[in-house]
Design a protein around this motif. Structure first.
Motif, short mmCIF file in Angstrom:
data_model
loop_
_atom_site.label_atom_id
_atom_site.label_comp_id
_atom_site.label_asym_id
_atom_site.label_seq_id
_atom_site.Cartn_x
_atom_site.Cartn_y
_atom_site.Cartn_z
N MET A 1 -0.81 -18.52 32.59
CA MET A 1 -0.20 -18.06 33.84
C MET A 1 -0.10 -16.53 33.81
O MET A 1 0.43 -15.96 32.87
CB MET A 1 1.20 -18.66 33.99
CG MET A 1 1.83 -18.36 35.34
SD MET A 1 3.61 -18.68 35.36
CE MET A 1 3.69 -20.44 35.49
N ARG A 2 -0.63 -15.90 34.87
CA ARG A 2 -0.52 -14.43 34.95
C ARG A 2 0.70 -14.08 35.81
O ARG A 2 0.73 -14.40 37.00
CB ARG A 2 -1.77 -13.84 35.62
CG ARG A 2 -3.07 -14.06 34.84
CD ARG A 2 -4.25 -13.80 35.73
NE ARG A 2 -4.17 -14.59 36.96
CZ ARG A 2 -4.94 -14.43 38.03
NH1 ARG A 2 -5.86 -13.50 38.05
NH2 ARG A 2 -4.80 -15.20 39.09
N VAL A 3 1.68 -13.46 35.19
CA VAL A 3 2.88 -13.05 35.91
C VAL A 3 2.86 -11.53 35.99
O VAL A 3 2.79 -10.85 34.96
CB VAL A 3 4.17 -13.51 35.19
CG1 VAL A 3 5.41 -13.11 36.00
CG2 VAL A 3 4.15 -15.02 34.95
N VAL A 4 2.91 -11.01 37.20
CA VAL A 4 2.94 -9.55 37.35
C VAL A 4 4.34 -9.17 37.84
O VAL A 4 4.83 -9.70 38.84
CB VAL A 4 1.84 -9.05 38.32
CG1 VAL A 4 1.96 -7.54 38.53
CG2 VAL A 4 0.46 -9.41 37.77
N VAL A 5 4.99 -8.30 37.08
CA VAL A 5 6.37 -7.90 37.37
C VAL A 5 6.35 -6.44 37.80
O VAL A 5 5.93 -5.56 37.04
CB VAL A 5 7.26 -8.07 36.11
CG1 VAL A 5 8.71 -7.73 36.45
CG2 VAL A 5 7.16 -9.50 35.57
N LEU A 6 6.82 -6.20 39.02
CA LEU A 6 6.77 -4.85 39.58
C LEU A 6 8.13 -4.19 39.39
O LEU A 6 9.11 -4.55 40.02
CB LEU A 6 6.42 -4.92 41.07
CG LEU A 6 5.17 -5.75 41.40
CD1 LEU A 6 4.88 -5.68 42.90
CD2 LEU A 6 3.97 -5.26 40.59
N ALA A 28 0.90 -14.49 30.33
CA ALA A 28 0.39 -13.10 30.34
C ALA A 28 1.23 -12.32 31.35
O ALA A 28 1.03 -12.43 32.56
CB ALA A 28 -1.08 -13.09 30.74
N VAL A 29 2.21 -11.60 30.82
CA VAL A 29 3.11 -10.84 31.69
C VAL A 29 2.64 -9.39 31.73
O VAL A 29 2.49 -8.75 30.69
CB VAL A 29 4.57 -10.88 31.17
CG1 VAL A 29 5.49 -10.04 32.06
CG2 VAL A 29 5.08 -12.30 31.07
N THR A 30 2.42 -8.89 32.94
CA THR A 30 2.12 -7.47 33.11
C THR A 30 3.33 -6.83 33.77
O THR A 30 3.70 -7.19 34.88
CB THR A 30 0.87 -7.28 33.99
OG1 THR A 30 -0.20 -8.02 33.41
CG2 THR A 30 0.50 -5.82 34.10
N LEU A 31 3.96 -5.92 33.04
CA LEU A 31 5.19 -5.27 33.52
C LEU A 31 4.81 -3.83 33.88
O LEU A 31 4.33 -3.08 33.02
CB LEU A 31 6.22 -5.30 32.38
CG LEU A 31 7.56 -4.61 32.57
CD1 LEU A 31 8.34 -5.24 33.72
CD2 LEU A 31 8.39 -4.70 31.27
N LYS A 66 6.56 -7.12 22.94
CA LYS A 66 6.95 -8.53 22.99
C LYS A 66 5.69 -9.37 23.14
O LYS A 66 4.80 -9.01 23.92
CB LYS A 66 7.84 -8.78 24.21
CG LYS A 66 9.13 -8.00 24.17
CD LYS A 66 9.99 -8.28 25.38
CE LYS A 66 11.17 -7.35 25.39
NZ LYS A 66 11.96 -7.45 24.16
N PRO A 67 5.64 -10.53 22.46
CA PRO A 67 4.48 -11.42 22.63
C PRO A 67 4.30 -11.76 24.11
O PRO A 67 5.26 -12.07 24.81
CB PRO A 67 4.86 -12.68 21.84
CG PRO A 67 5.95 -12.25 20.92
CD PRO A 67 6.63 -11.06 21.53
N GLY A 68 3.07 -11.66 24.57
CA GLY A 68 2.75 -12.05 25.94
C GLY A 68 3.01 -10.99 26.98
O GLY A 68 2.69 -11.17 28.15
N VAL A 69 3.62 -9.86 26.59
CA VAL A 69 4.00 -8.84 27.58
C VAL A 69 3.22 -7.55 27.32
O VAL A 69 3.17 -7.07 26.19
CB VAL A 69 5.51 -8.51 27.50
CG1 VAL A 69 5.87 -7.41 28.50
CG2 VAL A 69 6.34 -9.76 27.75
N ARG A 70 2.61 -7.01 28.39
CA ARG A 70 2.07 -5.65 28.24
C ARG A 70 2.72 -4.78 29.31
O ARG A 70 2.88 -5.20 30.46
CB ARG A 70 0.55 -5.61 28.31
CG ARG A 70 0.02 -5.96 29.65
CD ARG A 70 -1.49 -5.86 29.70
NE ARG A 70 -1.89 -6.31 31.04
CZ ARG A 70 -2.90 -5.82 31.71
NH1 ARG A 70 -3.66 -4.89 31.20
NH2 ARG A 70 -3.18 -6.28 32.92
N PHE A 71 3.12 -3.59 28.88
CA PHE A 71 3.72 -2.63 29.81
C PHE A 71 2.66 -1.65 30.26
O PHE A 71 1.91 -1.13 29.45
CB PHE A 71 4.88 -1.87 29.14
CG PHE A 71 5.40 -0.77 30.03
CD1 PHE A 71 6.28 -1.07 31.07
CD2 PHE A 71 4.98 0.55 29.89
CE1 PHE A 71 6.73 -0.07 31.93
CE2 PHE A 71 5.43 1.54 30.74
CZ PHE A 71 6.31 1.23 31.77
#
Ligand SMILES: Cc1cc2nc3c(=O)[nH]c(=O)nc-3n(C[C@H](O)[C@H](O)[C@H](O)COP(=O)(O)OP(=O)(O)OC[C@H]3O[C@@H](n4cnc5c(N)ncnc54)[C@H](O)[C@@H]3O)c2cc1C
Length: 375
Positions: A1-6, A28-31, A66-71
């Protein structure tokens, strides 16, 4: 799941952390944030009154590991909620779930004269400027004034007035100043009569003039007067303002906003677009604009996404509760526990200032610093 956090503020950081803790590399979190560091809102008061240097209150996003998170340090320029596609100054991001956590911006121009003739203490830049200019004032009339509601952290301007009193006492200048506090509410913290009574008493003890039910609508820098929304004028030498707030332009232009902010279902935080959520100050949820509420809302969205991915029941709806620490001056901190949804009207239980609450407030900051940044 691709989660994009704005937005990587209270809401975005809590969301990314909760997802990472539960799902690790399965998500896959993109912050995304345009800044390189996070600063707690209350730290701006510390900066302004010289209690902490600005560089000390910055929590750098490069520490977020954090695992799964890229800033990504990028500026968001467009949001398409139909396709869940986000454009930034560096590229395009496609999301299966999109979370808008962009906070609220300040609109100084909405208050004529504020930019030229006043100061704001709600940004790090404004607080730093004030730290530098405050020592040059030897006496006169100071106004702590709110220019529009809703605004972040409703107790913050009360705290500013009380800490200004302390600052002037410490410099032996209190007798040379008159302090007036103007707020467009009938009481300092409307959901909590006990908190409001304690604050009004603290103002009276310190000789701070309290002007409720009034908003500062303009400043006239030439005449050095603040104009209130009923046309009354208050002379000032030093104006410390809470500027009008608005959702960031990119949120307003996205088609997500109505009446200035992004409406959501308050139980699920979902916007009218499927799998597009909004949390925190950018959203209309029915709770105040404060970090604790952004965090609580973010946890509900995170649990919803975790349930989707792992299977299981959807989470309990968002409960609209939160606790705020309030600086009463003289090194004392009180607390209010507010509940916006469970009864017919919002309530707020007050805890009187104590040294235990000073330690609790410190823990509030240090626990988040550790949880979000590993620092
Ligand atoms: C003086 C003061 C004292 C406060 N005290 C407290 C307190 O004691 N307790 C409390 O709970 N709250 C407090 N607050 C309020 C709190 O800081 C905010 O309510 C909280 O930060 C909101 O969280 P959020 O995630 O919605 O937005 P924010 O934390 O504001 O985060 C939004 C993020 O979005 C980013 N962003 C915006 N537009 C873009 C764009 N176009 N591209 C990329 N990034 C973008 C911003 O850089 C920002 O990092 C205080 C605030 C102030 C000003």
């Amino acid at each position: 799941m691709r989660v994009v956090v704005l937005g990587a503020g209270f809401g975005g950081l809590e969301l990314a952390t909760t997802l990472s803790e539960a799902l690790g590399d399965d998500v896959a979190v993109t912050l995304i944030d345009r800044n390189d560091a996070f600063v707690f809102g209350y730290a701006k008061l510390d900066v302004m009154f010289g209690r902490a240097p600005p560089e000390e209150v910055r929590l750098p996003y490069r520490a977020v590991a954090k695992p799964g998170v890229r800033f990504l340090r990028e500026t968001i320029t467009a949001i398409d909620p139909e396709t869940r596609r986000v454009t930034t100054d560096a590229g395009v991001h496609e999301a299966d779930a999109l979370v808008v956590a962009l906070g609220a911006d300040y609109d100084l121009d909405a208050t004529p004269g504020l930019a030229e003739g006043g100061n704001e203490f709600y940004s790090v830049a404004g607080a730093t400027r004030l730290r530098d200019v405050l020592p040059s004032f030897s006496g006169g009339r100071a106004i702590v004034g709110v220019c529009g509601a809703p605004f972040k952290c409703p107790p913050a301007p009360s705290e500013c007035a009380l800490l200004l009193h302390d600052y002037l006492v410490q410099r032996g200048l209190r007798g040379a100043w008159k302090i007036t506090f103007v707020i467009p509410f009938p009481t300092p913290v409307p959901p909590s009569p006990d908190t409001s009574a304690a604050l009004v008493e603290a103002f009276a003890e310190r000789g701070i003039e309290f002007v409720p039910n009034r908003r500062v609508s303009a400043l006239d820098p030439a005449r050095r007067v603040a104009v209130l929304d009923d046309g009354a004028e208050l002379p000032y030498d030093l104006f410390l303002g809470v500027p009008k707030h608005r959702a960031p332009d990119v949120a307003l232009a996205s088609g997500l906003a109505e009446d200035g902010y992004v409406p959501v279902d308050p139980r699920t935080l979902e916007t009218r677009f499927p799998r597009v959520y909004a949390v925190g100050d950018v959203a209309t949820i029915g709770v105040p604009k404060a970090g604790v509420f952004a965090e609580g809302a973010a946890r509900v969205v995170a649990r919803t996404l975790i349930a989707e991915l792992r299977g299981g029941e959807p989470p309990e709806p968002y409960d609209g509760t939160g606790s705020c620490y309030i600086e009463f001056g003289a090194g004392r901190v009180g607390r209010v526990d507010v509940d916006f949804f469970s009864g017919p009207k919002p309530t707020g239980a007050f805890q009187a200032p104590s040294s235990a609450l000073v330690a609790q407030k410190q823990h509030f900051g240090s626990s988040r610093r550790a949880r979000w940044f590993g620092l």
